[in-house]
Design an enzyme around this catalytic site. Structure first.
Site, PDB file in Angstrom:
ATOM      1  N   LYS A 146     -58.017 -22.466 -59.906  1.00 24.07           N
ATOM      2  CA  LYS A 146     -57.708 -23.771 -59.306  1.00 24.07           C
ATOM      3  C   LYS A 146     -56.685 -23.593 -58.189  1.00 24.07           C
ATOM      4  CE  LYS A 146     -53.793 -25.940 -61.560  1.00 24.07           C
ATOM      5  NZ  LYS A 146     -53.172 -27.135 -62.057  1.00 24.07           N
TER       6      LYS A 146
ATOM      7  N   LYS B 193     -49.964 -24.863 -56.876  1.00 24.32           N
ATOM      8  CA  LYS B 193     -48.702 -25.007 -56.148  1.00 24.32           C
ATOM      9  C   LYS B 193     -47.924 -23.705 -56.086  1.00 24.32           C
ATOM     10  CE  LYS B 193     -46.174 -27.780 -58.233  1.00 24.32           C
ATOM     11  NZ  LYS B 193     -45.879 -28.721 -59.264  1.00 24.32           N
TER      12      LYS B 193
ATOM     13  N   LYS C 227     -46.639 -18.649 -70.261  1.00 20.81           N
ATOM     14  CA  LYS C 227     -45.565 -18.428 -69.285  1.00 20.81           C
ATOM     15  C   LYS C 227     -44.530 -17.449 -69.819  1.00 20.81           C
ATOM     16  CE  LYS C 227     -46.005 -22.788 -66.798  1.00 20.81           C
ATOM     17  NZ  LYS C 227     -45.462 -24.128 -66.678  1.00 20.81           N
TER      18      LYS C 227
HETATM   19  P1  AMP Z   1     -49.158 -29.462 -60.702  1.00 17.38           P
HETATM   20  O1  AMP Z   1     -49.422 -28.976 -59.314  1.00 17.38           O
HETATM   21  O2  AMP Z   1     -49.859 -28.608 -61.730  1.00 17.38           O
HETATM   22  O3  AMP Z   1     -47.707 -29.710 -60.989  1.00 17.38           O
HETATM   23  O4  AMP Z   1     -49.882 -30.874 -60.829  1.00 17.38           O
HETATM   24  C1  AMP Z   1     -49.431 -32.079 -60.240  1.00 17.38           C
HETATM   25  C2  AMP Z   1     -50.589 -33.048 -60.251  1.00 17.38           C
HETATM   26  O5  AMP Z   1     -51.598 -32.647 -59.311  1.00 17.38           O
HETATM   27  C3  AMP Z   1     -51.288 -33.148 -61.607  1.00 17.38           C
HETATM   28  O6  AMP Z   1     -51.574 -34.513 -61.880  1.00 17.38           O
HETATM   29  C4  AMP Z   1     -52.567 -32.382 -61.448  1.00 17.38           C
HETATM   30  O7  AMP Z   1     -53.613 -32.902 -62.240  1.00 17.38           O
HETATM   31  C5  AMP Z   1     -52.876 -32.503 -59.945  1.00 17.38           C
HETATM   32  N1  AMP Z   1     -53.477 -31.238 -59.473  1.00 17.38           N
HETATM   33  C6  AMP Z   1     -52.858 -30.038 -59.427  1.00 17.38           C
HETATM   34  N2  AMP Z   1     -53.681 -29.076 -58.937  1.00 17.38           N
HETATM   35  C7  AMP Z   1     -54.868 -29.690 -58.672  1.00 17.38           C
HETATM   36  C8  AMP Z   1     -56.113 -29.236 -58.128  1.00 17.38           C
HETATM   37  N3  AMP Z   1     -56.303 -27.972 -57.778  1.00 17.38           N
HETATM   38  N4  AMP Z   1     -57.104 -30.146 -57.985  1.00 17.38           N
HETATM   39  C9  AMP Z   1     -56.906 -31.430 -58.347  1.00 17.38           C
HETATM   40  N5  AMP Z   1     -55.770 -31.929 -58.857  1.00 17.38           N
HETATM   41  C10 AMP Z   1     -54.739 -31.077 -59.016  1.00 17.38           C
END
Ligand code: AMP
Length: 335
Positions: A196, A199, A114
C-alpha cells in the site's frame, strides 16, 4: 447522536492515498448544523512511539493541520485540533490502562510487527498506544471510527475497554464501532504495487505526496510499474500496477476503473492521463496550502479554538470516568 473521528499521525508525509482514503471522506461528512459531529485531529502523541526527531514532529504537525484545512476540512463545520493540546487524552489514557489487561495489548498485531522490526530499545509507549487510541476515541463519545482493515483490532480494543468499564463502574462511555470503507480504496505504491502507498515509505518509493511538485508527480507516475500485456484492463489480482493506476485515475476524476480502462490503448497514454488527473487535484490543494502556510497565525488560531472545543467535550467524560472508577472529586459536590 453520531460522531465520527479520525486521527493523522505526523510521522512521514501525507500522500494521495491519505487524501482519497481519509481526508476527502471526512471533508464530505462535515455538517454545518453539527460541527462537532466530525472530529479530525493530528495524533502527535502517537508519533513518539518509535524513534523520532522532535523538530520534525513539530513541523509535520503544523504541516498536517494546514494540509487538512487545504483539503477542505472546514473548522466551521468540523472539529480540528492537535491531540497533545487537549490534556484529557493522556488523563483518560491512564484511567483506561487501569481497565486493560497486559495480555490484551501484548497480542496486538501492530506491536508484534513494529517491535520485531526495531533495532533500538522498544519504547513502552509502543505497547500502550492502543490504550491511548481507545482514550482518543472514547473521550468524544465517538460512535463510528472509519478505519482501514489494519486498524480494526485497535477499535475492537476500544470497544472491549468501554464495555468492561461500563459493566464494572457504571455507564460512562459510548461504545464505538469500526467502519471499513465500502470498497477497498487502498491505493498502492506505484513502484511496488503489491504494497500500500505508505506515509513512512523510504525515499525513492512510488508514493505521490500531497506536496510533491507537479513535475515530480509526473516523473513518478511516468516510472510507475505496469506489466507486459498489450491492452489496458482492470484486473487487480493479476495486474495490480495497471489496476492501481486506473484506481488512481478514478479517484481523481470520478468514474469506474474498469470502464475507464476501455478508453486507453496503451500505458503511455494511461500514465499521461493519470498524471494530468493527479496534478489537477493536487495543484489547487497546493495553492491553498501555500496561502495558508503564509499565514501560520490563522492555522494556530484554528487549532487553539479546536482544542478548546475538544476539551469542552472531553473534560466531562474524564470527570465522569474519574468519578466512576473511584477517585474523589476535587471539589465538594454543589448544593
Ligand atoms: P496512515 O497513513 O496509516 O496514518 O493513515 C491515515 C488515514 O489514511 C487512514 O484513515 C487510512 O485508512 C488512510 N490511508 C492510508 N494509506 C492509504 C492508502 N494507501 N490508500 C487509501 N487510504 C489510505
Amino acid at each position: 447522536m453520531s460522531r465520527n473521528l479520525t486521527g493523522f499521525t505526523p510521522s512521514g508525509r501525507l500522500h494521495i492515498g491519505n487524501l482519497v482514503g481519509a481526508m476527502r471522506p471526512i471533508a464530505a461528512a462535515q455538517r454545518a448544523d453539527d460541527p462537532d459531529a466530525t472530529v479530525a485531529f493530528i495524533s502527535d502523541l502517537h508519533a513518539l512511539t518509535l524513534d523520532h526527531d522532535p523538530a520534525l514532529v513539530r513541523e509535520r504537525t503544523l504541516e498536517f493541520a494546514t494540509l487538512l484545512i487545504a483539503a477542505g476540512i472546514d473548522p466551521e463545520r468540523s472539529l480540528l485540533f492537535v491531540q497533545s493540546h487537549v490534556a484529557e487524552h493522556t488523563e483518560l489514557h491512564y484511567l483506561l490502562e487501569c481497565a486493560t489487561g497486559f495480555g490484551e495489548v501484548r497480542r496486538m498485531i501492530q506491536f508484534k510487527e513494529k517491535s520485531g522490526r526495531q533495532e533500538q530499545q522498544v519504547r513502552l509507549s509502543l505497547l500502550t498506544y492502543p490504550v491511548l487510541m481507545a482514550a482518543d476515541i472514547l473521550l468524544y463519545g465517538t460512535t463510528e471510527v472509519p478505519v482501514g482493515a489494519d486498524q480494526r483490532q485497535h477499535v475492537e480494543l476500544a470497544r472491549a475497554v468501554a464495555e468492561r468499564f461500563n459493566a464494572r463502574y457504571g455507564p460512562t462511555f459510548a461504545v464505538p464501532r469500526a467502519v471499513l470503507p465500502p470498497v477497498a480504496p487502498r491505493l498502492r505504491d506505484v513502484f511496488r504495487p503489491e504494497e500500500k502507498m505508505s506515509k513512512s515509505a523510504p525515499p525513492g518509493s512510488g508514493v505521490l505526496h500531497l506536496l510533491d511538485e507537479p513535475a515530480a508527480l509526473r516523473r513518478t507516475i511516468a516510472r510507475a510499474v505496469t506489466d507486459s500485456a498489450a491492452d489496458v484492463a482492470y484486473e487487480p489480482e493479476t495486474r495490480p500496477g495497471v489496476a492501481n493506476l486506473l484506481a488512481l485515475l478514478a479517484a481523481c476524476t470520478g468514474g469506474d476503473p474498469a470502464e475507464l480502462a476501455g478508453g486507453f490503448t496503451g500505458y503511455g497514454e494511461l500514465k499521461r492521463a493519470v498524471a494530468d488527473a493527479v496534478v489537477a487535484v493536487l495543484e489547487p490543494l497546493q495553492q491553498r496550502y501555500a496561502e495558508l502556510a503564509a499565514d501560520p497565525g490563522y492555522v494556530h488560531g484554528v487549532l487553539r479554538d479546536g482544542a478548546a472545543r475538544a476539551s469542552a467535550i472531553a473534560a466531562p467524560t474524564v470527570r465522569a470516568a474519574k468519578q466512576a472508577i473511584g477517585l474523589m472529586a476535587d471539589q465538594p459536590p454543589q448544593g
